[in-house]
Design a protein around this motif. Structure first.
Motif, PDB file in Angstrom:
ATOM      1  N   GLY A  47       1.971  -2.453   3.892  1.00 34.22           N
ATOM      2  CA  GLY A  47       3.052  -2.858   2.989  1.00 34.22           C
ATOM      3  C   GLY A  47       3.639  -1.607   2.378  1.00 34.22           C
ATOM      4  N   GLU A  48       4.457  -1.790   1.360  1.00 33.95           N
ATOM      5  CA  GLU A  48       5.097  -0.629   0.745  1.00 33.95           C
ATOM      6  C   GLU A  48       4.087   0.331   0.130  1.00 33.95           C
ATOM      7  N   ASP A  49       3.053  -0.207  -0.517  1.00 31.90           N
ATOM      8  CA  ASP A  49       2.056   0.631  -1.184  1.00 31.90           C
ATOM      9  C   ASP A  49       0.654   0.451  -0.623  1.00 31.90           C
ATOM     10  N   GLU A  50       0.529  -0.159   0.561  1.00 34.75           N
ATOM     11  CA  GLU A  50      -0.792  -0.404   1.139  1.00 34.75           C
ATOM     12  C   GLU A  50      -0.869   0.114   2.569  1.00 34.75           C
ATOM     13  N   TRP A  51      -2.085   0.482   2.962  1.00 41.77           N
ATOM     14  CA  TRP A  51      -2.345   1.024   4.290  1.00 41.77           C
ATOM     15  C   TRP A  51      -3.568   0.352   4.901  1.00 41.77           C
ATOM     16  N   TYR A  52      -3.509   0.126   6.226  1.00 36.53           N
ATOM     17  CA  TYR A  52      -4.723  -0.203   6.962  1.00 36.53           C
ATOM     18  C   TYR A  52      -5.455   1.115   7.161  1.00 36.53           C
ATOM     19  N   ALA A  53      -6.759   1.110   6.961  1.00 30.12           N
ATOM     20  CA  ALA A  53      -7.549   2.327   7.106  1.00 30.12           C
ATOM     21  C   ALA A  53      -8.886   1.989   7.733  1.00 30.12           C
ATOM     22  N   TRP A  54      -9.551   3.000   8.235  1.00 32.39           N
ATOM     23  CA  TRP A  54     -10.889   2.857   8.793  1.00 32.39           C
ATOM     24  C   TRP A  54     -11.819   3.775   8.010  1.00 32.39           C
ATOM     25  N   VAL A  55     -12.925   3.219   7.522  1.00 27.83           N
ATOM     26  CA  VAL A  55     -13.909   3.970   6.753  1.00 27.83           C
ATOM     27  C   VAL A  55     -15.202   3.997   7.564  1.00 27.83           C
ATOM     28  N   PRO A  56     -15.717   5.198   7.901  1.00 30.92           N
ATOM     29  CA  PRO A  56     -16.980   5.268   8.631  1.00 30.92           C
ATOM     30  C   PRO A  56     -18.100   4.525   7.890  1.00 30.92           C
ATOM     31  N   ASP A  57     -18.899   3.812   8.626  1.00 35.67           N
ATOM     32  CA  ASP A  57     -20.010   2.999   8.115  1.00 35.67           C
ATOM     33  C   ASP A  57     -19.549   1.841   7.233  1.00 35.67           C
ATOM     34  N   HIS A  58     -18.273   1.470   7.364  1.00 31.89           N
ATOM     35  CA  HIS A  58     -17.774   0.271   6.680  1.00 31.89           C
ATOM     36  C   HIS A  58     -16.890  -0.540   7.617  1.00 31.89           C
ATOM     37  N   GLY A  59     -15.914   0.122   8.235  1.00 31.21           N
ATOM     38  CA  GLY A  59     -14.986  -0.563   9.123  1.00 31.21           C
ATOM     39  C   GLY A  59     -13.575  -0.517   8.581  1.00 31.21           C
ATOM     40  N   GLU A  60     -12.744  -1.462   9.051  1.00 25.53           N
ATOM     41  CA  GLU A  60     -11.352  -1.490   8.624  1.00 25.53           C
ATOM     42  C   GLU A  60     -11.235  -2.071   7.226  1.00 25.53           C
ATOM     43  N   ILE A  61     -10.210  -1.593   6.526  1.00 23.56           N
ATOM     44  CA  ILE A  61      -9.994  -1.995   5.142  1.00 23.56           C
ATOM     45  C   ILE A  61      -8.520  -1.810   4.836  1.00 23.56           C
ATOM     46  N   ILE A  62      -8.014  -2.558   3.873  1.00 25.28           N
ATOM     47  CA  ILE A  62      -6.650  -2.359   3.371  1.00 25.28           C
ATOM     48  C   ILE A  62      -6.773  -1.627   2.044  1.00 25.28           C
ATOM     49  N   LEU A  63      -6.091  -0.472   1.950  1.00 23.78           N
ATOM     50  CA  LEU A  63      -6.161   0.350   0.745  1.00 23.78           C
ATOM     51  C   LEU A  63      -4.806   0.403   0.052  1.00 23.78           C
ATOM     52  N   HIS A  64      -4.810   0.236  -1.244  1.00 20.78           N
ATOM     53  CA  HIS A  64      -3.613   0.473  -2.048  1.00 20.78           C
ATOM     54  C   HIS A  64      -3.538   1.973  -2.311  1.00 20.78           C
ATOM     55  N   ARG A  65      -2.344   2.502  -2.511  1.00 21.48           N
ATOM     56  CA  ARG A  65      -2.191   3.946  -2.736  1.00 21.48           C
ATOM     57  C   ARG A  65      -3.002   4.460  -3.913  1.00 21.48           C
ATOM     58  N   SER A  66      -3.286   3.625  -4.866  1.00 23.52           N
ATOM     59  CA  SER A  66      -4.065   4.048  -6.028  1.00 23.52           C
ATOM     60  C   SER A  66      -5.552   4.184  -5.717  1.00 23.52           C
ATOM     61  N   GLU A  67      -5.990   3.726  -4.533  1.00 23.07           N
ATOM     62  CA  GLU A  67      -7.407   3.758  -4.184  1.00 23.07           C
ATOM     63  C   GLU A  67      -7.821   4.998  -3.390  1.00 23.07           C
ATOM     64  N   PHE A  68      -6.861   5.897  -3.106  1.00 23.40           N
ATOM     65  CA  PHE A  68      -7.206   7.123  -2.396  1.00 23.40           C
ATOM     66  C   PHE A  68      -6.372   8.285  -2.900  1.00 23.40           C
ATOM     67  N   PHE A  69      -6.870   9.490  -2.638  1.00 20.35           N
ATOM     68  CA  PHE A  69      -6.181  10.688  -3.080  1.00 20.35           C
ATOM     69  C   PHE A  69      -6.608  11.848  -2.205  1.00 20.35           C
ATOM     70  N   VAL A  70      -6.000  12.986  -2.439  1.00 19.74           N
ATOM     71  CA  VAL A  70      -6.318  14.212  -1.729  1.00 19.74           C
ATOM     72  C   VAL A  70      -6.886  15.203  -2.732  1.00 19.74           C
ATOM     73  N   GLU A  71      -8.027  15.761  -2.424  1.00 22.26           N
ATOM     74  CA  GLU A  71      -8.630  16.743  -3.327  1.00 22.26           C
ATOM     75  C   GLU A  71      -7.762  17.984  -3.412  1.00 22.26           C
ATOM     76  N   ALA A  72      -7.717  18.590  -4.574  1.00 23.75           N
ATOM     77  CA  ALA A  72      -6.854  19.760  -4.800  1.00 23.75           C
ATOM     78  C   ALA A  72      -7.249  20.953  -3.946  1.00 23.75           C
ATOM     79  N   ASP A  73      -8.514  21.070  -3.565  1.00 23.96           N
ATOM     80  CA  ASP A  73      -8.932  22.245  -2.810  1.00 23.96           C
ATOM     81  C   ASP A  73      -8.744  22.114  -1.314  1.00 23.96           C
ATOM     82  N   TRP A  74      -8.217  20.986  -0.825  1.00 28.42           N
ATOM     83  CA  TRP A  74      -7.930  20.818   0.599  1.00 28.42           C
ATOM     84  C   TRP A  74      -6.557  21.384   0.895  1.00 28.42           C
ATOM     85  N   ASN A  75      -6.324  21.761   2.143  1.00 27.97           N
ATOM     86  CA  ASN A  75      -5.055  22.293   2.653  1.00 27.97           C
ATOM     87  C   ASN A  75      -4.907  23.698   2.233  1.00 27.97           C
TER      88      ASN A  75
END
Length: 77
Positions: free
Chosen positions: A49-77
């Motif tokens: 959807g506009e603010d949701e993604w299908y995702a795959w989490v190791p040792d869990h499986g597929e899940i729908i995540l809202h943008r507020s449920e994930f982020f990028v750590e500042a020290d990556w990239n």
């Protein structure tokens, strides 16, 4: 917080091989684990959807995540 969809580079694999078919996959850090045994990162598969993604989490499986449920750590990239 404009950092939501910044790609995370997974740990390098020997000889440039990746365990996923798409080496430019977008990995994100989860704010909350879906279960106590799952990993703390998810592979974004496609938009749900506009603010949701299908995702795959190791040792869990597929899940729908809202943008507020994930982020990028500042020290990556």
């Amino acid at each position: 917080m404009g950092r939501y969809l910044t790609p995370i580079q997974p740990e390098p694999y020997p000889e440039g091989r990746s365990p996923h078919p798409n080496p430019s996959a977008i990995w994100v850090k989860l704010a909350v684990l879906p279960n106590s045994y799952s990993h703390d990162r998810a592979l974004l598969l496609c938009r749900h959807g506009e603010d949701e993604w299908y995702a795959w989490v190791p040792d869990h499986g597929e899940i729908i995540l809202h943008r507020s449920e994930f982020f990028v750590e500042a020290d990556w990239n």
